[in-house]
Design a protein around this motif. Structure first.
Motif, PDB file in Angstrom:
ATOM      1  N   HIS A 137       0.860  -1.202   0.000  1.00 14.07           N
ATOM      2  CA  HIS A 137       0.000   0.000   0.000  1.00 14.07           C
ATOM      3  C   HIS A 137       0.891   1.245   0.000  1.00 14.07           C
ATOM      4  O   HIS A 137       0.950   1.960   1.009  1.00 14.07           O
ATOM      5  N   PRO A 138       1.599   1.484  -1.085  1.00 12.44           N
ATOM      6  CA  PRO A 138       2.572   2.583  -1.072  1.00 12.44           C
ATOM      7  C   PRO A 138       1.918   3.923  -0.747  1.00 12.44           C
ATOM      8  O   PRO A 138       0.827   4.217  -1.245  1.00 12.44           O
ATOM      9  N   GLY A 139       2.571   4.670   0.146  1.00 13.54           N
ATOM     10  CA  GLY A 139       2.109   6.025   0.476  1.00 13.54           C
ATOM     11  C   GLY A 139       0.914   6.068   1.409  1.00 13.54           C
ATOM     12  O   GLY A 139       0.530   7.140   1.882  1.00 13.54           O
ATOM     13  N   LYS A 140       0.328   4.922   1.727  1.00 11.11           N
ATOM     14  CA  LYS A 140      -0.854   4.946   2.609  1.00 11.11           C
ATOM     15  C   LYS A 140      -0.429   4.944   4.079  1.00 11.11           C
ATOM     16  O   LYS A 140       0.656   4.498   4.435  1.00 11.11           O
ATOM     17  N   LYS A 141      -1.354   5.418   4.923  1.00  9.26           N
ATOM     18  CA  LYS A 141      -1.022   5.621   6.349  1.00  9.26           C
ATOM     19  C   LYS A 141      -0.915   4.316   7.140  1.00  9.26           C
ATOM     20  O   LYS A 141      -1.637   3.353   6.885  1.00  9.26           O
ATOM     21  N   ILE A 142      -0.021   4.357   8.119  1.00 14.01           N
ATOM     22  CA  ILE A 142       0.036   3.313   9.142  1.00 14.01           C
ATOM     23  C   ILE A 142      -0.683   3.901  10.356  1.00 14.01           C
ATOM     24  O   ILE A 142      -0.326   5.002  10.819  1.00 14.01           O
ATOM     25  N   LEU A 143      -1.668   3.195  10.869  1.00 11.27           N
ATOM     26  CA  LEU A 143      -2.371   3.646  12.073  1.00 11.27           C
ATOM     27  C   LEU A 143      -2.078   2.667  13.212  1.00 11.27           C
ATOM     28  O   LEU A 143      -2.172   1.449  13.016  1.00 11.27           O
ATOM     29  N   ALA A 144      -1.733   3.218  14.367  1.00 10.83           N
ATOM     30  CA  ALA A 144      -1.523   2.369  15.555  1.00 10.83           C
ATOM     31  C   ALA A 144      -1.989   3.159  16.761  1.00 10.83           C
ATOM     32  O   ALA A 144      -2.051   4.392  16.704  1.00 10.83           O
ATOM     33  N   SER A 145      -2.306   2.484  17.843  1.00 10.17           N
ATOM     34  CA  SER A 145      -2.853   3.211  18.999  1.00 10.17           C
ATOM     35  C   SER A 145      -1.774   4.048  19.685  1.00 10.17           C
ATOM     36  O   SER A 145      -0.579   3.807  19.513  1.00 10.17           O
ATOM     37  N   GLU A 146      -2.229   4.980  20.497  1.00  7.92           N
ATOM     38  CA  GLU A 146      -1.286   5.812  21.261  1.00  7.92           C
ATOM     39  C   GLU A 146      -0.451   4.983  22.226  1.00  7.92           C
ATOM     40  O   GLU A 146       0.591   5.422  22.673  1.00  7.92           O
ATOM     41  N   GLN A 147      -0.945   3.779  22.548  1.00  9.04           N
ATOM     42  CA  GLN A 147      -0.182   2.911  23.458  1.00  9.04           C
ATOM     43  C   GLN A 147       0.614   1.852  22.689  1.00  9.04           C
ATOM     44  O   GLN A 147       1.195   0.950  23.294  1.00  9.04           O
ATOM     45  N   ALA A 148       0.623   1.932  21.354  1.00  9.67           N
ATOM     46  CA  ALA A 148       1.445   0.987  20.575  1.00  9.67           C
ATOM     47  C   ALA A 148       2.912   1.242  20.903  1.00  9.67           C
ATOM     48  O   ALA A 148       3.268   2.312  21.414  1.00  9.67           O
ATOM     49  N   HIS A 149       3.762   0.291  20.615  1.00  9.16           N
ATOM     50  CA  HIS A 149       5.175   0.459  20.962  1.00  9.16           C
ATOM     51  C   HIS A 149       5.750   1.699  20.293  1.00  9.16           C
ATOM     52  O   HIS A 149       5.416   1.999  19.143  1.00  9.16           O
ATOM     53  N   TYR A 150       6.616   2.380  21.029  1.00 10.43           N
ATOM     54  CA  TYR A 150       7.117   3.676  20.536  1.00 10.43           C
ATOM     55  C   TYR A 150       7.891   3.575  19.223  1.00 10.43           C
ATOM     56  O   TYR A 150       8.117   4.570  18.534  1.00 10.43           O
ATOM     57  N   THR A 151       8.293   2.356  18.873  1.00  6.28           N
ATOM     58  CA  THR A 151       9.081   2.228  17.641  1.00  6.28           C
ATOM     59  C   THR A 151       8.222   2.281  16.367  1.00  6.28           C
ATOM     60  O   THR A 151       8.773   2.442  15.283  1.00  6.28           O
ATOM     61  N   HIS A 152       6.909   2.140  16.478  1.00 10.21           N
ATOM     62  CA  HIS A 152       6.090   2.154  15.251  1.00 10.21           C
ATOM     63  C   HIS A 152       6.192   3.473  14.473  1.00 10.21           C
ATOM     64  O   HIS A 152       6.410   3.444  13.257  1.00 10.21           O
ATOM     65  N   PRO A 153       6.044   4.627  15.151  1.00 12.34           N
ATOM     66  CA  PRO A 153       6.240   5.873  14.392  1.00 12.34           C
ATOM     67  C   PRO A 153       7.657   5.993  13.843  1.00 12.34           C
ATOM     68  O   PRO A 153       7.872   6.450  12.719  1.00 12.34           O
ATOM     69  N   ARG A 154       8.624   5.515  14.627  1.00 15.02           N
ATOM     70  CA  ARG A 154      10.028   5.615  14.185  1.00 15.02           C
ATOM     71  C   ARG A 154      10.266   4.716  12.964  1.00 15.02           C
ATOM     72  O   ARG A 154      10.891   5.126  11.983  1.00 15.02           O
ATOM     73  N   ILE A 155       9.741   3.507  13.025  1.00  8.57           N
ATOM     74  CA  ILE A 155       9.890   2.571  11.898  1.00  8.57           C
ATOM     75  C   ILE A 155       9.226   3.173  10.654  1.00  8.57           C
ATOM     76  O   ILE A 155       9.783   3.133   9.549  1.00  8.57           O
ATOM     77  N   SER A 156       8.026   3.740  10.855  1.00  6.52           N
ATOM     78  CA  SER A 156       7.319   4.336   9.711  1.00  6.52           C
ATOM     79  C   SER A 156       8.172   5.455   9.121  1.00  6.52           C
ATOM     80  O   SER A 156       8.229   5.618   7.898  1.00  6.52           O
ATOM     81  N   GLY A 157       8.838   6.215   9.990  1.00 11.50           N
ATOM     82  CA  GLY A 157       9.732   7.280   9.524  1.00 11.50           C
ATOM     83  C   GLY A 157      10.858   6.705   8.681  1.00 11.50           C
ATOM     84  O   GLY A 157      11.175   7.215   7.603  1.00 11.50           O
ATOM     85  N   VAL A 158      11.462   5.633   9.155  1.00 12.34           N
ATOM     86  CA  VAL A 158      12.569   5.000   8.413  1.00 12.34           C
ATOM     87  C   VAL A 158      12.064   4.554   7.038  1.00 12.34           C
ATOM     88  O   VAL A 158      12.749   4.713   6.022  1.00 12.34           O
ATOM     89  N   LEU A 159      10.848   4.028   7.023  1.00 12.08           N
ATOM     90  CA  LEU A 159      10.292   3.513   5.762  1.00 12.08           C
ATOM     91  C   LEU A 159       9.648   4.613   4.919  1.00 12.08           C
ATOM     92  O   LEU A 159       9.126   4.337   3.833  1.00 12.08           O
ATOM     93  N   GLN A 160       9.662   5.828   5.477  1.00  9.12           N
ATOM     94  CA  GLN A 160       9.025   6.974   4.814  1.00  9.12           C
ATOM     95  C   GLN A 160       7.549   6.709   4.521  1.00  9.12           C
ATOM     96  O   GLN A 160       7.039   7.025   3.445  1.00  9.12           O
ATOM     97  N   LEU A 161       6.891   6.112   5.508  1.00  8.80           N
ATOM     98  CA  LEU A 161       5.448   5.895   5.408  1.00  8.80           C
ATOM     99  C   LEU A 161       4.770   6.856   6.381  1.00  8.80           C
ATOM    100  O   LEU A 161       5.242   7.011   7.520  1.00  8.80           O
ATOM    101  N   PRO A 162       3.671   7.485   5.984  1.00  8.87           N
ATOM    102  CA  PRO A 162       2.993   8.377   6.925  1.00  8.87           C
ATOM    103  C   PRO A 162       2.394   7.575   8.083  1.00  8.87           C
ATOM    104  O   PRO A 162       1.883   6.467   7.866  1.00  8.87           O
TER     105      PRO A 162
END
Ligand SMILES: Cc1ncc(COP(=O)(O)O)c(C=O)c1O
Length: 455
Positions: A137-162
């Motif tokens: 799903h190129p360019g599509k958002k990753i959604l995770a809860s506010e209590q998801a592991h802190y690495t999810h936003p960081r991983i998404s950043g590495v992968l350049q996924l919103p």
């Protein structure tokens, strides 16, 4: 901590392994510096003393426990070979062991035809799952809860996924109304369902997320790094039970044998329901895969070199303690959960403490009750330190006020987040130590509440 039987069993197995190479010409080389081995090992032991006693039930803080003896010994045994599970050329036996052990893990989720392998840990495993998600799903958002592991936003950043977080409800789970509203925007590619959050062990409502997938057609990735093995436990509450019962319907799963699977660090696992995603890994390496046409694990993993010893340890552990409901391994998980429930009942019934909600797995959060949220937060840190002086090791967490609101009972709400104590009761033995843990916690709390300096 020390059990001579482990070393005796290792020596016997090491001799057996040595026999496998008996046909080779004898080697007389000795490792450089071997004369000082004992001395340096002793110095290492001295340095390692500077640790919390993770192996002991009075360590009841973070997600930490030593691996099972069989994992330690199998890992050590494999180190004499030091296989590399990237390619069959580097780790023939351990690649086969990895495939068998991973198939057993996938089997817990009802998967027989899947793609999966071991990797360095939960972060790498989630990286791989989201890398696949991003390609589908190129360019599509990753959604995770506010209590998801802190690495999810960081991983998404590495992968350049919103990436966007979804608020949580008062039980620390992803808020389904918020998710439903968020999905109306139509730009979500993947929803991460956390099956056991790091802070509170809360299990996202997977059946509702699956229902939303039918309507909106996103991928679901289950981050079961911590909670995945609880699919085998039979003492979960209804909602968690229902969520785990449907985990096989997600698109990818991450589970960490180095958390609840009794393994040394460096053992995560990623699984994909559709083995066809293997095509996304396609690469040409002119120098690695020459020994056979059979699948090399490096052809279906992001990492290159990986310890075959991790596969040997996992394989051996699962031979000793098969991943079965009502088996010894599952009973161990259930005991940790029973310990968390027993301690929670004591805390809830005692007016000196404030609790958030009943644990869904084996993690509980609580705080010594103060006049305001800020005072309670200060007291939490003091009890954390005082408990450590009584040899009871807890952890500290900062959690949103809406987790606590129902139980504040007159406490002045002057902060948005409350600093609390957190206890991960992940060792089966914790169940036998609940009374002792409670006594020590009461002593430490009484000292703090009466203004005693801990010393
Ligand atoms: C739910 C969850 N996901 C991912 C991770 C990251 O795993 P690791 O520390 O093995 O990289 C953790 C770690 O605690 C976790 O609890």
């Amino acid at each position: 901590m020390l059990d001579q039987r482990e070393f005796a069993a290792l020596l016997e197995a090491a001799k057996l392994l040595d026999c496998g190479f008996a046909k080779l010409p004898k080697l007389n080389d000795k490792a450089p510096g071997i004369e000082r081995l004992g001395e340096v090992l002793n110095a290492t032991a001295e340095r390692l003393k500077d640790n919390y006693p993770y192996f002991h039930p009075l360590y009841a803080g973070q997600m930490l426990k030593p691996p099972h003896a069989v994992a330690r010994m199998a890992y050590a045994l494999a180190m004499w070979i030091n296989p590399n599970n990237h390619a069959l050329d580097g780790g023939r036996a351990t690649s086969a062991m990895e495939k068998e052990a991973v198939a057993e893990i996938a089997g817990m989720f009802g998967w027989t035809n899947f793609l999966g392998h071991l990797c360095g840990g939960g972060t790498t495993a989630n990286l791989e799952a989201l890398w696949v998600a991003g390609q589908l799903h190129p360019g599509k958002k990753i959604l995770a809860s506010e209590q998801a592991h802190y690495t999810h936003p960081r991983i998404s950043g590495v992968l350049q996924l919103p990436f966007e977080s979804v608020p949580t409800d008062e039980l620390g789970r992803m808020d389904m109304n918020a998710l439903a509203r968020r999905l109306e925007r139509g730009d979500a590619g993947t929803v991460v369902a956390t099956m056991g959050t790091t802070a509170t062990g809360s299990v996202d409502p997977l059946p509702e997320i699956l229902a939303l997938r039918t309507k909106h057609g996103f991928r679901i990735h289950a981050d079961a790094a911590y909670g995945g093995y609880f699919v085998l436990a039979e003492n979960l509450l209804d909602e968690a039970k229902k969520a785990f019962a449907r985990i096989g319907e997600v698109d990818s799963i991450v589970i960490d044998p180095h958390k609840h699977g009794l393994q040394p660090y460096g053992c995560g696992c990623v699984l994909f329901r559709d083995p066809g995603v293997g095509r996304l890994y396609k690469h040409d390496s002119p120098y690695t895969y020459f020994s056979s046409a059979e699948l090399h694990l490096g052809e279906i993993s992001l990492e290159c070199s990986r310890p075959g010893a991790a596969a040997a340890a996992l394989w051996a552990t699962q031979k000793l303690l098969p991943l079965r409901k009502r088996g010894e391994f599952a009973r161990g998980l259930e005991r940790g959960r029973k310990a968390a429930l027993a301690l929670f009942e004591k805390l809830k019934a005692n007016s000196r403490f404030v609790t958030a909600f009943a644990p869904e797995l084996d993690i509980l959060v609580f705080a010594p009750r103060g006049g305001s949220v800020s005072e309670t937060s200060v007291l939490s840190r003091k009890v954390f330190e005082a408990a450590a002086k009584h040899e009871l090791h807890l952890a500290v967490a900062e959690l949103p006020i809406h987790f606590w609101e129902k139980n504040l009972e007159g406490m002045k709400c002057d902060l948005e987040a409350l600093t609390c104590l957190r206890s991960v009761l992940m060792k089966p033995e914790h169940f036998d130590w609940v009374e002792r843990i409670w006594e020590l916690l009461l002593e430490a709390t009484a000292g703090v509440l009466s203004g005693e300096t801990c010393g």
